[in-house]
Design a protein around this motif. Sequence first.
Motif, PDB file in Angstrom:
ATOM      1  N   LYS A 457      67.855   2.877 -52.466  1.00  0.00           N
ATOM      2  CA  LYS A 457      68.014   1.484 -52.052  1.00  0.00           C
ATOM      3  C   LYS A 457      66.701   0.723 -52.213  1.00  0.00           C
ATOM      4  CE  LYS A 457      69.656  -1.278 -48.096  1.00  0.00           C
ATOM      5  NZ  LYS A 457      68.460  -2.123 -47.905  1.00  0.00           N
ATOM      6  N   GLU A 458      65.622   1.368 -51.803  1.00  0.00           N
ATOM      7  CA  GLU A 458      64.311   0.729 -51.888  1.00  0.00           C
ATOM      8  C   GLU A 458      63.903   0.499 -53.344  1.00  0.00           C
ATOM      9  OE1 GLU A 458      60.151   1.137 -49.387  1.00  0.00           O
ATOM     10  OE2 GLU A 458      61.368   2.927 -49.722  1.00  0.00           O
ATOM     11  N   LEU A 459      64.142   1.482 -54.200  1.00  0.00           N
ATOM     12  CA  LEU A 459      63.777   1.351 -55.608  1.00  0.00           C
ATOM     13  C   LEU A 459      64.593   0.255 -56.295  1.00  0.00           C
ATOM     14  CD1 LEU A 459      62.199   2.432 -58.084  1.00  0.00           C
ATOM     15  CD2 LEU A 459      64.136   3.958 -58.511  1.00  0.00           C
ATOM     16  N   VAL A 460      65.891   0.246 -56.074  1.00  0.00           N
ATOM     17  CA  VAL A 460      66.754  -0.745 -56.721  1.00  0.00           C
ATOM     18  C   VAL A 460      66.379  -2.154 -56.272  1.00  0.00           C
ATOM     19  CG1 VAL A 460      69.120  -1.610 -56.872  1.00  0.00           C
ATOM     20  CG2 VAL A 460      68.668   0.839 -57.116  1.00  0.00           C
ATOM     21  N   GLU A 461      66.139  -2.331 -54.976  1.00  0.00           N
ATOM     22  CA  GLU A 461      65.767  -3.652 -54.474  1.00  0.00           C
ATOM     23  C   GLU A 461      64.422  -4.101 -55.036  1.00  0.00           C
ATOM     24  OE1 GLU A 461      65.911  -3.556 -50.236  1.00  0.00           O
ATOM     25  OE2 GLU A 461      68.102  -3.704 -50.151  1.00  0.00           O
ATOM     26  N   SER A 462      63.466  -3.185 -55.110  1.00  0.00           N
ATOM     27  CA  SER A 462      62.152  -3.557 -55.633  1.00  0.00           C
ATOM     28  C   SER A 462      62.232  -3.877 -57.122  1.00  0.00           C
ATOM     29  CB  SER A 462      61.133  -2.444 -55.376  1.00  0.00           C
ATOM     30  OG  SER A 462      61.437  -1.284 -56.127  1.00  0.00           O
ATOM     31  N   HIS A 463      63.100  -3.162 -57.857  1.00  0.00           N
ATOM     32  CA  HIS A 463      63.237  -3.437 -59.285  1.00  0.00           C
ATOM     33  C   HIS A 463      63.912  -4.788 -59.513  1.00  0.00           C
ATOM     34  CE1 HIS A 463      63.016  -2.227 -63.447  1.00  0.00           C
ATOM     35  NE2 HIS A 463      64.283  -2.552 -63.629  1.00  0.00           N
ATOM     36  N   GLN A 464      64.875  -5.107 -58.692  1.00  0.00           N
ATOM     37  CA  GLN A 464      65.516  -6.417 -58.790  1.00  0.00           C
ATOM     38  C   GLN A 464      64.518  -7.534 -58.495  1.00  0.00           C
ATOM     39  OE1 GLN A 464      68.756  -5.897 -56.020  1.00  0.00           O
ATOM     40  NE2 GLN A 464      70.145  -5.082 -57.590  1.00  0.00           N
ATOM     41  N   GLN A 465      63.651  -7.302 -57.517  1.00  0.00           N
ATOM     42  CA  GLN A 465      62.627  -8.289 -57.189  1.00  0.00           C
ATOM     43  C   GLN A 465      61.644  -8.442 -58.350  1.00  0.00           C
ATOM     44  OE1 GLN A 465      63.077  -9.766 -54.294  1.00  0.00           O
ATOM     45  NE2 GLN A 465      61.344 -11.172 -54.356  1.00  0.00           N
TER      46      GLN A 465
END
Length: 481
Positions: A457-465
Amino acid sequence: MNVKRYLLVGAMVASIPCAVAEKPNVVVIVADDMGYGDLGFTGHPHIKTPHLDALSKGGASFQHFYSPAQVCSPTRAAMMTGRMPHRHGIYSFIGGSSGNLTHLPKKEVTLPQLLRKNGYQTAIIGKWHCSLLQVQMKNDQIPSMDHYGFDYWFCSDDNAKILDKPGWLRNGKSEGAKSGLAANVVGKEAVHWLKNVRNPEKPFIQFVHFYEPHWYVEAPKEDVQDYLKAATANRSEAIYFGAITNVDREVGRITGALKELGLIDNTLILFSSDHGPAKLGKGKADRNYGTATPYRGNKYGLWDGSIHVPGIAHWPSKVKAGLNVTTPAGSIDWLPTICEVTGTALPGSLELDGQSFYSLLQGKKMLRKKPLQWHHYNTNAKNRPNPNAVLRRGDYVICGFYDPETQLRAASWKVKHIEKIKNGKLVKFALYDITKDPQQTKDIATSEPQLFKAMLKELVESHQQYQKEAVGWNGVTPVYP
């Protein structure tokens, strides 16, 4: 997880300067293409690096130190700003074409700018590579080195030629080629600045950026012969070993000058590499015998060895000798760390990706507000399959991969690549315990489902950001979202 909140909290924490009775001096030393395992103190069985070993033994040695990117230009821009590539718009190395206008944007706040405002002298000797200097001096739209915060600079755009390097510039004036090896030129010039140019009444920060052991690899003949006799029958390998020993010798020349001038006790010396080692090729002239051992990967990739690099902090009056730092940190943290120890305030609105690790140098803990992370839009044929997004929390690293059929396979930056940055999709993930599995061969996602879910979840959100905030380019003009 709210990445924006991490950034704001990290910036507020880093903006609180510490009280320093006497402002310390700072020397930042960076090697080029040096692998984690290329030094004596990191375990290389043959390469001799007595001066760097002594700095490590006399200060803090980081077991898990990271570069902000997997190639030089984005790393160097991040070192100067404390911000990741998607914020400053330098995503890959700036090629040597006279028409390449990519540069560190004017609006970016740099470490030399901040320290100069705090009364520091600022100098850089060696590799810059956050723009092409020859292009920069002919184009008013590209900021000057003075704008970036440097009082004094001695650099060359030629980042490959090591012997008799051409194109040296001193404060904007051409000095042509300098005979000898680049490391010896850089070391000599660094000492010259310390002894003959520096104002002894003011504190200083000096960046010493070596060009070695970047290809074309060259070394003193005496060192090559020594390694041929004692360590290897492979001449190319001996040249690589000798190149690193030569850099080490120049580090010794610089630290010797600091001792001679009575500055060593109150000077924070930081050392690292801009990323992992270049991969050995097939050409006869290829001398890339660097190693990221025990970690997997090399330059251009996002496996751990691509970005896991040596890290030293030496400051006799403040840092205990022999300090072994196991908490992950990186050169993305240099700006807030240096600002804290020098009592330099940061603008409250500045969003940083780095965080001060001064507490680690005091033998204390550091609670990382934001995880170390990396995002890169392309891969390289020598590294496939290669992660496109990586995040580290504690001992664990999660990797995300784009569809291999749609991965971009070009190394140097082109403006059109912004489309790949904005639209790339992560389709595969893997989780590793990097302390137990440094070669990243055992995916533990299924055996650690809760941890995997949280880090995913953290990786996907940071990549989207990252994709949302990524800076593009319109010719010479950066385009902010």
